[in-house]
Design a protein around this motif. Structure first.
Motif, PDB file in Angstrom:
ATOM      1  N   LEU A   1     -34.039 102.606 -84.348  1.00  0.00           N
ATOM      2  CA  LEU A   1     -34.700 103.793 -83.808  1.00  0.00           C
ATOM      3  C   LEU A   1     -33.673 104.825 -83.353  1.00  0.00           C
ATOM      4  CD1 LEU A   1     -37.428 105.028 -83.088  1.00  0.00           C
ATOM      5  CD2 LEU A   1     -37.321 103.838 -80.891  1.00  0.00           C
ATOM      6  N   VAL A   2     -32.628 104.357 -82.674  1.00  0.00           N
ATOM      7  CA  VAL A   2     -31.587 105.268 -82.205  1.00  0.00           C
ATOM      8  C   VAL A   2     -30.832 105.874 -83.383  1.00  0.00           C
ATOM      9  CG1 VAL A   2     -29.388 105.385 -80.962  1.00  0.00           C
ATOM     10  CG2 VAL A   2     -31.328 104.182 -79.947  1.00  0.00           C
ATOM     11  N   ALA A   3     -30.590 105.055 -84.409  1.00  0.00           N
ATOM     12  CA  ALA A   3     -29.918 105.588 -85.608  1.00  0.00           C
ATOM     13  C   ALA A   3     -30.748 106.700 -86.236  1.00  0.00           C
ATOM     14  CB  ALA A   3     -29.685 104.466 -86.612  1.00  0.00           C
ATOM     15  N   ALA A   4     -32.063 106.520 -86.247  1.00  0.00           N
ATOM     16  CA  ALA A   4     -32.943 107.556 -86.787  1.00  0.00           C
ATOM     17  C   ALA A   4     -32.872 108.821 -85.948  1.00  0.00           C
ATOM     18  CB  ALA A   4     -34.377 107.035 -86.846  1.00  0.00           C
ATOM     19  N   LEU A   5     -32.788 108.668 -84.623  1.00  0.00           N
ATOM     20  CA  LEU A   5     -32.673 109.827 -83.739  1.00  0.00           C
ATOM     21  C   LEU A   5     -31.362 110.562 -83.968  1.00  0.00           C
ATOM     22  CD1 LEU A   5     -34.051 108.428 -80.360  1.00  0.00           C
ATOM     23  CD2 LEU A   5     -35.001 110.320 -81.682  1.00  0.00           C
ATOM     24  N   ASP A   6     -30.282 109.798 -84.103  1.00  0.00           N
ATOM     25  CA  ASP A   6     -28.982 110.420 -84.358  1.00  0.00           C
ATOM     26  C   ASP A   6     -28.991 111.170 -85.690  1.00  0.00           C
ATOM     27  OD1 ASP A   6     -27.875 109.661 -81.988  1.00  0.00           O
ATOM     28  OD2 ASP A   6     -26.694 108.009 -82.803  1.00  0.00           O
ATOM     29  N   ALA A   7     -29.657 110.572 -86.688  1.00  0.00           N
ATOM     30  CA  ALA A   7     -29.734 111.224 -87.995  1.00  0.00           C
ATOM     31  C   ALA A   7     -30.579 112.492 -87.918  1.00  0.00           C
ATOM     32  CB  ALA A   7     -30.326 110.259 -89.013  1.00  0.00           C
ATOM     33  N   ARG A   8     -31.528 112.498 -87.016  1.00  0.00           N
ATOM     34  CA  ARG A   8     -32.395 113.677 -86.846  1.00  0.00           C
ATOM     35  C   ARG A   8     -31.589 114.890 -86.393  1.00  0.00           C
ATOM     36  NH1 ARG A   8     -36.808 113.874 -82.059  1.00  0.00           N
ATOM     37  NH2 ARG A   8     -38.064 115.654 -82.702  1.00  0.00           N
ATOM     38  N   GLU A   9     -30.630 114.615 -85.459  1.00  0.00           N
ATOM     39  CA  GLU A   9     -29.728 115.698 -85.040  1.00  0.00           C
ATOM     40  C   GLU A   9     -28.515 115.640 -85.969  1.00  0.00           C
ATOM     41  OE1 GLU A   9     -29.415 116.444 -80.643  1.00  0.00           O
ATOM     42  OE2 GLU A   9     -30.213 114.414 -80.563  1.00  0.00           O
ATOM     43  N   HIS A  10     -28.619 116.325 -87.085  1.00  0.00           N
ATOM     44  CA  HIS A  10     -27.722 116.109 -88.217  1.00  0.00           C
ATOM     45  C   HIS A  10     -26.236 116.135 -87.853  1.00  0.00           C
ATOM     46  CE1 HIS A  10     -31.384 116.607 -90.489  1.00  0.00           C
ATOM     47  NE2 HIS A  10     -31.546 117.841 -90.026  1.00  0.00           N
ATOM     48  N   GLU A  11     -25.835 116.991 -86.948  1.00  0.00           N
ATOM     49  CA  GLU A  11     -24.410 117.160 -86.671  1.00  0.00           C
ATOM     50  C   GLU A  11     -23.897 116.223 -85.585  1.00  0.00           C
ATOM     51  OE1 GLU A  11     -24.227 121.339 -85.801  1.00  0.00           O
ATOM     52  OE2 GLU A  11     -23.702 121.821 -87.862  1.00  0.00           O
ATOM     53  N   THR A  12     -24.751 115.338 -85.095  1.00  0.00           N
ATOM     54  CA  THR A  12     -24.317 114.442 -84.016  1.00  0.00           C
ATOM     55  C   THR A  12     -24.341 112.989 -84.466  1.00  0.00           C
ATOM     56  OG1 THR A  12     -26.556 114.161 -83.134  1.00  0.00           O
ATOM     57  CG2 THR A  12     -25.264 116.023 -82.311  1.00  0.00           C
ATOM     58  N   GLY A  13     -24.224 112.737 -85.767  1.00  0.00           N
ATOM     59  CA  GLY A  13     -24.312 111.385 -86.292  1.00  0.00           C
ATOM     60  C   GLY A  13     -23.490 110.386 -85.501  1.00  0.00           C
ATOM     61  N   ASN A  14     -24.085 109.241 -85.212  1.00  0.00           N
ATOM     62  CA  ASN A  14     -23.438 108.169 -84.447  1.00  0.00           C
ATOM     63  C   ASN A  14     -23.119 108.567 -83.005  1.00  0.00           C
ATOM     64  OD1 ASN A  14     -23.495 106.306 -86.559  1.00  0.00           O
ATOM     65  ND2 ASN A  14     -21.561 107.067 -87.393  1.00  0.00           N
ATOM     66  N   HIS A  15     -23.726 109.628 -82.523  1.00  0.00           N
ATOM     67  CA  HIS A  15     -23.479 110.045 -81.132  1.00  0.00           C
ATOM     68  C   HIS A  15     -23.769 108.908 -80.154  1.00  0.00           C
ATOM     69  CE1 HIS A  15     -23.736 112.230 -77.344  1.00  0.00           C
ATOM     70  NE2 HIS A  15     -25.010 111.880 -77.223  1.00  0.00           N
ATOM     71  N   SER A  16     -24.901 108.262 -80.302  1.00  0.00           N
ATOM     72  CA  SER A  16     -25.273 107.214 -79.351  1.00  0.00           C
ATOM     73  C   SER A  16     -24.300 106.045 -79.406  1.00  0.00           C
ATOM     74  CB  SER A  16     -26.701 106.729 -79.627  1.00  0.00           C
ATOM     75  OG  SER A  16     -27.627 107.780 -79.439  1.00  0.00           O
ATOM     76  N   LYS A  17     -23.865 105.680 -80.611  1.00  0.00           N
ATOM     77  CA  LYS A  17     -22.881 104.604 -80.758  1.00  0.00           C
ATOM     78  C   LYS A  17     -21.558 104.970 -80.096  1.00  0.00           C
ATOM     79  CE  LYS A  17     -24.416 101.032 -83.145  1.00  0.00           C
ATOM     80  NZ  LYS A  17     -24.280  99.643 -82.666  1.00  0.00           N
TER      81      LYS A  17
ATOM     82  N   TYR B   1     -17.682 104.550 -75.751  1.00  0.00           N
ATOM     83  CA  TYR B   1     -16.872 105.260 -74.753  1.00  0.00           C
ATOM     84  C   TYR B   1     -17.203 104.743 -73.348  1.00  0.00           C
ATOM     85  CZ  TYR B   1     -15.765 108.936 -78.238  1.00  0.00           C
ATOM     86  OH  TYR B   1     -15.315 109.632 -79.319  1.00  0.00           O
ATOM     87  N   THR B   2     -18.492 104.528 -73.112  1.00  0.00           N
ATOM     88  CA  THR B   2     -18.934 104.053 -71.791  1.00  0.00           C
ATOM     89  C   THR B   2     -18.384 102.660 -71.502  1.00  0.00           C
ATOM     90  OG1 THR B   2     -20.970 105.360 -72.001  1.00  0.00           O
ATOM     91  CG2 THR B   2     -20.954 103.625 -70.341  1.00  0.00           C
ATOM     92  N   VAL B   3     -18.353 101.812 -72.512  1.00  0.00           N
ATOM     93  CA  VAL B   3     -17.775 100.470 -72.350  1.00  0.00           C
ATOM     94  C   VAL B   3     -16.290 100.571 -72.048  1.00  0.00           C
ATOM     95  CG1 VAL B   3     -17.197  98.318 -73.550  1.00  0.00           C
ATOM     96  CG2 VAL B   3     -19.505  99.264 -73.721  1.00  0.00           C
ATOM     97  N   LEU B   4     -15.578 101.463 -72.772  1.00  0.00           N
ATOM     98  CA  LEU B   4     -14.147 101.658 -72.534  1.00  0.00           C
ATOM     99  C   LEU B   4     -13.899 102.103 -71.093  1.00  0.00           C
ATOM    100  CD1 LEU B   4     -11.236 101.804 -73.557  1.00  0.00           C
ATOM    101  CD2 LEU B   4     -11.731 104.110 -74.434  1.00  0.00           C
ATOM    102  N   LEU B   5     -14.707 103.044 -70.619  1.00  0.00           N
ATOM    103  CA  LEU B   5     -14.590 103.499 -69.240  1.00  0.00           C
ATOM    104  C   LEU B   5     -14.930 102.376 -68.251  1.00  0.00           C
ATOM    105  CD1 LEU B   5     -16.001 107.136 -68.824  1.00  0.00           C
ATOM    106  CD2 LEU B   5     -13.959 106.186 -67.744  1.00  0.00           C
ATOM    107  N   SER B   6     -15.960 101.614 -68.565  1.00  0.00           N
ATOM    108  CA  SER B   6     -16.375 100.504 -67.700  1.00  0.00           C
ATOM    109  C   SER B   6     -15.270  99.463 -67.586  1.00  0.00           C
ATOM    110  CB  SER B   6     -17.654  99.852 -68.241  1.00  0.00           C
ATOM    111  OG  SER B   6     -18.730 100.769 -68.247  1.00  0.00           O
ATOM    112  N   ASP B   7     -14.625  99.156 -68.714  1.00  0.00           N
ATOM    113  CA  ASP B   7     -13.499  98.214 -68.700  1.00  0.00           C
ATOM    114  C   ASP B   7     -12.389  98.729 -67.781  1.00  0.00           C
ATOM    115  OD1 ASP B   7     -14.744  96.535 -70.451  1.00  0.00           O
ATOM    116  OD2 ASP B   7     -13.686  97.258 -72.228  1.00  0.00           O
TER     117      ASP B   7
END
Length: 359
Positions: free
Chosen positions: A169-185, A190-196
């Motif tokens: 579902l998230v992949a479909a959302l990212d694809a919907r915003e064409h220029e932000t592909g893989n934004h959620s990933k 990035y959030t995991v890197l910061l959390s570490d």
């Protein structure tokens, strides 16, 4: 337990008087119980070490180590072995104390063979009942462990199916915003890197990852006209856009395993100074995962092309995040963010790009 198994149980008779050993052995053998004899407690222990017996019948008063010592030694070494005490009338209080130490019963001299037979059978019956109950309990515990493991496997599989569904579902959302592909990933990693870097425990990092990954799921309820608009949004359009954290919360709140991730989805547009939405939370009122995420999200948003502007350089994005420390962002998270090198961020980008190539 069958009567036959009870009759096959070996009995060890321990007494310093040969006549008593002989009489008891002959009688109990005649009624179906193989017997072994020992003249003292130490000899009894030696026999038991090499040949376990179901029942020990022991005199209390014997030279050297007495029957009380033998009772304690047997119960410590073979707790399921039944023990009957033989005692003179004036030792009856000692015999009663032996019951507290684990003896099944006591026989008072002079011995009556019918009473010996009844006490023997009763002691063996109790022994077998205890063993059967223990075996049943162990079997039950094993079944509980097995079924718990199966249930956990089922729950893990269900959770994985949820994850896979949500990822699609998230992949479909990212694809919907064409220029932000893989934004959620990217934002999730990035959030995991910061959390570490902040020393967040592993158990919390999984929740934070999910919250970051699912943060924009509420955009399902936002019109394409607004979501993909190349220019600035009107006030009414902004009002519509600001509904997506609440929409995301409503979508995910029924999925129990997401837990803290749902709260993070709801609060990912809150600001450290309290000027965010939807609740206007301030400082540490905002879940830590959301405070970490907001920095990671801003960095990715600024360093990727959007319908309304071109990507900024990584340094320009870092400068802007520093400028907003204490207002939009948690200063402690910003401080940690700035210690992470651009090379580290690029490594995350490469991993995601290799795993999810653009089409």
């Amino acid at each position: 337990m069958s009567r036959m198994r009870q009759e096959n149980e070996k009995i060890l008779i321990v007494d310093d008087e040969p006549n008593i050993r002989t009489i008891l052995s002959r009688h109990l053998t005649k009624v179906g119980h193989p017997c072994t004899i020992a003249e003292n407690a130490q000899r009894a222990m030696d026999l038991l070490e090499t040949d376990p017996h179901g029942l020990v019948i022991t005199d209390i008063r014997m030279p050297g180590r007495d029957g009380v010592w033998l009772l304690q030694a047997v119960k410590a070494r073979w707790p399921d072995t039944a023990v009957l005490m033989i005692t003179a009338l004036d030792d009856s209080q000692i015999a009663i104390n032996c019951l507290k130490l684990g003896a099944y019963d006591y026989l008072i001299k002079p011995l009556h063979l019918e009473e010996v037979t009844l006490a023997t059978q009763s002691a063996l019956e109790k022994r077998h009942l205890v063993i059967e109950n223990k075996s049943y309990q162990e079997e039950l515990e094993t079944k509980v462990i097995e079924r718990t493991a199966k249930l956990q496997d089922a729950l893990d599989a269900l959770e994985l199916n949820y994850d896979n569904t949500l990822e699609a579902l998230v992949a479909a959302l990212d694809a919907r915003e064409h220029e932000t592909g893989n934004h959620s990933k990217r934002v999730a990693q990035y959030t995991v890197l910061l959390s570490d870097s902040l020393g967040i425990p592993d158990t919390d990092r999984q929740e934070i990852y999910r919250g970051a990954f699912l943060h924009d799921i509420g955009k399902i309820g936002v019109s394409d006209i607004i979501l993909l608009k190349p220019g600035k949004l009107t006030a009414e359009e902004w009002d519509e856009m600001r509904r997506h954290p609440s929409i995301g919360y409503d979508i995910l709140k029924q999925i129990g395993f997401l837990g803290a991730a749902v709260k993070m989805v709801f609060s990912h547009h809150e600001r450290f100074d309290g000027q965010g939405y939807p609740k206007g939370l301030r400082g540490e009122e905002i879940p830590l995962g959301a405070r970490i995420f907001s920095v990671a999200d801003a960095f990715d948003t600024m360093t990727t092309d959007r319908p309304y502007r071109k990507a900024l350089t990584a340094q320009a994005a870092r400068d802007e995040i520093l400028r907003c420390s204490g207002s939009q962002f948690d200063p402690r998270v910003v401080e940690t963010f700035l210690k992470i090198t651009e090379k580290d961020w690029q490594e995350v980008q490469k991993k995601i790009a290799n795993r999810h190539p653009q089409r």
